[in-house]
Enzyme design. Structure first.
Site, PDB file in Angstrom:
ATOM      1  N   CYS A  12       0.824  -1.214   0.000  1.00 20.81           N
ATOM      2  CA  CYS A  12       0.000   0.000   0.000  1.00 20.81           C
ATOM      3  C   CYS A  12       0.858   1.264   0.000  1.00 20.81           C
ATOM      4  O   CYS A  12       0.525   2.261  -0.650  1.00 20.81           O
ATOM      5  CB  CYS A  12      -0.955  -0.003   1.196  1.00 20.81           C
ATOM      6  SG  CYS A  12      -0.128  -0.129   2.803  1.00 20.81           S
ATOM      7  N   GLY A 494      52.407  49.531  -2.436  1.00 19.23           N
ATOM      8  CA  GLY A 494      53.636  49.292  -3.180  1.00 19.23           C
ATOM      9  C   GLY A 494      53.547  49.850  -4.577  1.00 19.23           C
ATOM     10  O   GLY A 494      52.492  50.320  -5.017  1.00 19.23           O
ATOM     11  N   GLN A 495      54.658  49.797  -5.289  1.00 21.06           N
ATOM     12  CA  GLN A 495      54.712  50.334  -6.642  1.00 21.06           C
ATOM     13  C   GLN A 495      53.868  49.488  -7.591  1.00 21.06           C
ATOM     14  O   GLN A 495      53.489  48.364  -7.272  1.00 21.06           O
ATOM     15  CB  GLN A 495      56.160  50.372  -7.133  1.00 21.06           C
ATOM     16  CG  GLN A 495      56.754  48.979  -7.363  1.00 21.06           C
ATOM     17  CD  GLN A 495      58.216  49.013  -7.736  1.00 21.06           C
ATOM     18  OE1 GLN A 495      58.959  49.865  -7.265  1.00 21.06           O
ATOM     19  NE2 GLN A 495      58.643  48.088  -8.573  1.00 21.06           N
ATOM     20  N   ASN A 496      53.575  50.059  -8.772  1.00 19.68           N
ATOM     21  CA  ASN A 496      52.835  49.307  -9.789  1.00 19.68           C
ATOM     22  C   ASN A 496      53.616  48.060 -10.191  1.00 19.68           C
ATOM     23  O   ASN A 496      54.826  48.104 -10.398  1.00 19.68           O
ATOM     24  CB  ASN A 496      52.594  50.180 -11.022  1.00 19.68           C
ATOM     25  CG  ASN A 496      51.592  51.283 -10.758  1.00 19.68           C
ATOM     26  OD1 ASN A 496      50.737  51.158  -9.885  1.00 19.68           O
ATOM     27  ND2 ASN A 496      51.709  52.379 -11.500  1.00 19.68           N
ATOM     28  N   SER A 498      53.995  45.435  -8.324  1.00 16.26           N
ATOM     29  CA  SER A 498      54.637  44.771  -7.179  1.00 16.26           C
ATOM     30  C   SER A 498      53.860  43.556  -6.695  1.00 16.26           C
ATOM     31  O   SER A 498      54.292  42.876  -5.765  1.00 16.26           O
ATOM     32  CB  SER A 498      54.811  45.772  -6.025  1.00 16.26           C
ATOM     33  OG  SER A 498      53.556  46.307  -5.627  1.00 16.26           O
ATOM     34  N   GLY A 499      52.701  43.299  -7.289  1.00 17.73           N
ATOM     35  CA  GLY A 499      51.966  42.079  -6.964  1.00 17.73           C
ATOM     36  C   GLY A 499      50.931  42.225  -5.881  1.00 17.73           C
ATOM     37  O   GLY A 499      50.546  41.237  -5.252  1.00 17.73           O
ATOM     38  N   LYS A 500      50.429  43.449  -5.666  1.00 20.56           N
ATOM     39  CA  LYS A 500      49.461  43.670  -4.587  1.00 20.56           C
ATOM     40  C   LYS A 500      48.161  42.891  -4.838  1.00 20.56           C
ATOM     41  O   LYS A 500      47.684  42.171  -3.960  1.00 20.56           O
ATOM     42  CB  LYS A 500      49.165  45.174  -4.449  1.00 20.56           C
ATOM     43  CG  LYS A 500      50.387  46.029  -4.178  1.00 20.56           C
ATOM     44  CD  LYS A 500      50.036  47.489  -4.017  1.00 20.56           C
ATOM     45  CE  LYS A 500      49.480  48.092  -5.290  1.00 20.56           C
ATOM     46  NZ  LYS A 500      50.462  48.101  -6.391  1.00 20.56           N
ATOM     47  N   SER A 501      47.598  43.057  -6.048  1.00 19.98           N
ATOM     48  CA  SER A 501      46.347  42.354  -6.367  1.00 19.98           C
ATOM     49  C   SER A 501      46.560  40.852  -6.402  1.00 19.98           C
ATOM     50  O   SER A 501      45.728  40.076  -5.911  1.00 19.98           O
ATOM     51  CB  SER A 501      45.801  42.836  -7.715  1.00 19.98           C
ATOM     52  OG  SER A 501      45.444  44.196  -7.655  1.00 19.98           O
TER      53      SER A 501
END
Length: 660
Positions: A12, A494-496, A498-501
Site C-alpha cells: 500500500c 607598493g609600486q605598480n 609589485s603584486g598587490k592584487s
C-alpha cells in the site's frame, strides 16, 4: 487521481507514493515500476520510509501524530492517512465528507465519524518538491531520454499517412482504368480533380502530423529542460566554478538535437526501412527498370546530401572563430562608445570589426551559394528522373506492355520510395550529430573536477601567516621566500607591478599556484575546500563595478538593518540615494555599505576606495570599513594611505620583490 492497486498486503505504501507522484508531477508510474524503484520491506513501508522515498519521486512528505480536529485543519491538498496496517490518501471534499483513494479498494467517500474510527492517529502532509536526479552517463543516456510510447505514436501516425498515400496511388490506377473510355475531356477532369484532392489531402495530413509533432516535442522539451535545470540546483560550487554560464546555456541546443534524434530521426528510420522495402518490392515485381531509376535517384540524392553535410560542417568550423571575434569586438566597441572616448582605439576596433564582418559575409555567401547549387542540382536530377520514368512509361504504353493507369501508379509509389530511402542516408548524419550532442549533455551532468580540499571547522582568523611563500608575478619578477604575519586591518601598498592584487587573490585559494604555506591561524589554506573558501573569503575589486543602481544586491535590506545614523548621512552626502545612475565613487561606497552585515569572514578589498572623493574618503573608512574589522578579518590594497593612519599594520610589498 488514478488508483494504483496493490497486489500484496505490504504494497500500500509504494502505491500511495506512485499515485501522488502521478497526480502532482503528471508522471505515469505503474505497479511493477514502483516495485523496481523501491526496496520494499516484508512488512511494508513505514511513514519514515515513505518520507525518505518521497524525495526520490519529488514529494515532500511530513508525518505527524494528530488529533482528528488537527487532521481536519491540515492545509494540504492530499493527506496520507494511516489505518491499521494500511495507508490511504484522503481529500477533505466537503465539510463532513472525505474523498479516499485506497490502493486496496479504490475510490470511495467516508464521513468524519467513519474516518475517525479507522484512523490510528498518524497522518502526513504532501507537497511538491524537486525530484532526485539520477546520475546521467553514456550507459543510461538512452533510457533517460528515449520515450518508447512517443516514438511508437509517431510511427503509427506516419504509417497511417503512408497507407493513405499508397491507397490513393492504387486508387488512381483503378480510376484511370475505369474512366479511360469516357473521352479525353472526362479523363482530364478526372485526373485534375483526383490529383488536386490527392495532393491537398496529403498536404493536410502532413500539416496535422507536423502540428502534433511540434506540440508533443515542445512539451517534452520543456519537461526535460526543467529536469536539467533542477539537476543543476543540486550541483556543488566546484561544478559551477569549472563551467561557464555559456556552457550551461548552449545545452539547450544539444537537448533539442537529442530529442529530435529520438522523436524524428528514429521514427523516420523505422518508417523509411519499412516503406523502402515494401515499395521497392512492389516496383521490382511490376517493372525492374523503374526500380533501377529509383535506386539511381537515391544514390544521387545521398551523394548531394553527403556533400552538403560535410561542406557545411567544414565551413561552420571556419565560421565559429570569426563569429566569436565579431561578438568580442562588438562588446569592446560598446564599451569604447559608452565608457570612454578614444578615437584611436575606436579606429583600431572598427578595422578589426570590418575584417570579421567581411570574413563572416564571405562564409555566409559560400553557404548560400552551396545551398542554392545543391537545390538546383537536385531539382535538375529530379526532372531528369521524372522524364526517364515518363519516357519508359510512354515506350511501355506504345509497346502495350502496360496501361496509362500503371504509369500514374508507378509515378506515385516511385516518388514515395526514393523519398523514404534517402532518409536512411540522412540518418547517418543524424547519428553523427547525436553522438556529439550526447557527449555534451553527459558532460553537463558530470563534475569532472573534485573539490580536493577538506572541509575544516571554519573560524575567522586572528592572523594570516605566510611561510616561505613564493610566486612568480611575471617572467622576471617574483615574490620569493616571503614570510609575514598579517594582522586584521592590514593595508598592503607598493609600486605598480609589485603584486598587490596577485597577493590578495592568492589568499582566496583560487587561480594562482604558489609554493610555501599560507595559514589562517594554524589551518593551512590548501586544507580548506574551494566551496568553503568561496563562502568565507570575500575578494572585492574596486574596478569591477557592474552594479549600476543602488537597488542591486539588497540595498533596501542593508538600509533596514543599519543602526548608525552617521551612515545614513554619509550615503545622503555621497548621493547614493539617487538610484538611477551612480558614479564610480558612489558605486564603491555602495559596494562597501552592502558588506555591513557580514560576519566571521575574511574580506580582501582591492583598491575599493580609489574612486571615492578625497574629502569623504576618511569618513567612508571610519564608517564602512573599520566596523568590518570588528567581526571580520580585513586586508586592504590601496595607493592612497591618507585615510589609513589608524590601520594596525602597513606592508610595502615593493620591499619583497626579487628579480629573477
Amino acid at each position: 487521481m488514478k488508483i494504483i492497486y496493490q497486489e500484496q498486503q505490504n504494497e500500500c505504501g509504494i502505491c500511495v507514493i506512485g499515485m501522488l507522484a502521478n497526480a502532482i508531477h503528471d508522471e505515469k508510474y505503474v505497479h511493477d515500476e514502483l516495485l523496481e524503484q523501491i526496496n520494499l520491506p516484508p512488512n511494508g513501508l513505514s511513514l519514515f520510509e515513505m518520507e525518505s522515498y518521497g524525495k526520490k519521486f519529488g514529494l515532500e512528505i511530513n508525518s505527524y501524530q494528530l488529533t482528528f480536529q488537527e487532521l481536519k485543519e491540515l492545509d494540504s491538498k492530499f493527506i496520507i492517512v494511516h489505518f491499521k496496517d494500511h495507508f490511504v490518501i484522503v481529500k477533505n471534499k466537503h465539510e463532513n465528507s472525505w474523498e479516499v483513494y485506497d490502493p486496496a479498494k479504490g475510490k470511495y467517500l467516508l464521513t468524519d465519524e467513519k474516518l475517525e474510527k479507522l484512523w490510528t492517529g498518524y497522518a502526513a502532509t504532501v507537497a511538491k518538491a524537486f525530484k532526485e536526479i539520477p546520475p546521467v552517463n553514456k550507459s543510461n543516456f538512452f533510457s533517460n531520454f528515449f520515450d518508447f510510447n512517443l516514438v511508437t505514436f509517431y510511427v503509427f501516425i506516419e504509417l497511417i499517412i503512408i497507407g493513405i498515400s499508397t491507397l490513393l496511388a492504387t486508387a488512381s490506377r483503378t480510376i484511370i482504368t475505369n474512366t479511360v473510355d469516357f473521352g479525353t475531356a472526362v479523363n482530364l477532369v478526372v485526373l485534375v480533380v483526383y490529383f488536386s484532392c490527392l495532393k491537398g489531402l496529403n498536404l493536410l495530413l502532413q500539416v496535422i502530423l507536423q502540428l502534433i509533432r511540434n506540440f508533443l516535442f515542445w512539451k517534452q522539451y520543456r519537461g526535460y529542460l526543467g529536469w536539467i535545470i533542477q539537476s543543476l540546483q543540486q550541483k556543488s560550487f566546484v561544478y559551477f566554478s569549472n563551467k561557464s554560464p555559456n556552457q550551461l546555456i548552449e545545452r539547450q541546443f544539444y537537448l533539442k538535437e537529442v530529442l529530435s534524434f529520438f522523436n524524428f530521426y528514429i521514427p523516420n528510420l523505422i518508417i523509411s526501412c519499412v516503406v523502402a522495402l515494401i515499395i521497392g518490392v512492389l516496383i521490382g515485381i511490376n517493372q525492374l527498370e523503374f526500380l533501377l531509376i529509383a535506386i539511381a535517384q537515391i544514390v544521387v540524392n545521398a551523394g548531394l546530401f553527403c556533400y552538403d553535410f560535410f561542406f557545411t560542417k567544414k565551413i561552420t568550423k571556419k565560421e565559429i572563430p570569426y563569429v566569436e571575434l565579431q561578438n568580442k569586438i562588438s562588446l569592446q566597441l560598446d564599451e569604447n562608445l559608452r565608457e570612454e572616448q578614444n578615437k584611436k582605439r575606436f579606429n583600431f576596433l572598427m578595422l578589426n570589426f570590418r575584417k570579421a564582418l567581411l570574413q563572416n559575409q564571405n562564409i555566409n555567401n559560400q553557404k548560400e551559394i552551396n545551398r542554392l547549387t545543391i537545390e538546383n542540382i537536385k531539382s535538375f536530377f529530379q526532372q531528369g528522373f521524372d522524364f526517364a520514368i515518363l519516357g519508359l512509361g510512354v515506350i511501355g504504353i506504345i509497346e502495350q506492355r502496360y496501361q496509362l493507369s500503371f504509369l500514374f501508379y508507378v509515378f506515385g509509389i516511385q516518388s514515395l520510395f526514393s523519398t523514404y530511402a534517402t532518409r536512411i542516408v540522412q540518418f547517418g548524419a543524424a547519428i553523427n550529430i547525436y553522438h556529439y550532442c550526447r557527449e555534451k549533455l553527459v558532460n553537463l551532468f558530470i563534475e569532472t573536477k573534485k573539490d580536493e580540499g577538506i572541509k575544516v571547522n571554519w573560524q575567522c582568523p586572528d592572523e594570516i601567516s605566510l611561510e616561505n611563500l613564493s610566486v612568480t608575478l611575471n617572467q622576471h619578477v617574483d615574490l620569493a621566500n616571503l614570510s609575514l604575519k598579517i594582522k586584521n586591518e592590514t593595508v598592503i601598498f607598493g609600486q605598480n607591478g609589485s603584486g598587490k592584487s596577485t597577493f590578495l587573490k592568492i589568499l582566496t585559494g583560487r587561480g594562482f599556484e604558489y609554493t610555501g604555506n599560507i595559514k589562517f591561524n594554524n589551518v593551512d589554506l590548501k586544507r580548506c575546500s574551494k566551496e568553503q573558501l568561496f563562502e568565507n573569503v570575500y575578494y572585492l575589486k574596486g574596478q569591477n563595478l557592474m552594479q549600476t543602481e543602488a537597488n542591486d544586491f539588497g540595498f533596501s535590506e542593508a538600509l533596514f538593518n543599519n543602526q548608525n545614523p552617521h551612515i545614513y548621512q554619509l550615503l545622503f552626502d555621497a548621493g547614493v540615494q539617487n538610484q538611477t545612475k551612480l558614479s564610480s565613487g558612489q558605486k564603491q561606497i555602495l559596494q562597501l555599505f552592502l558588506l555591513s552585515n557580514i560576519k566571521n569572514k575574511v574580506i580582501l578589498l582591492d583598491e575599493c576606495m580609489n574612486a571615492i572623493a578625497p574629502e569623504i574618503k576618511n569618513r567612508v573608512y571610519q564608517l564602512l570599513v573599520k566596523p568590518l574589522t570588528l567581526n571580520n578579518f580585513v586586508v586592504l590594497v590601496e595607493h592612497d594611505l591618507s585615510f589609513a593612519s589608524e590601520a594596525q599594520n602597513k606592508i610595502n610589498l615593493t620591499n619583497y620583490l626579487r628579480n629573477s
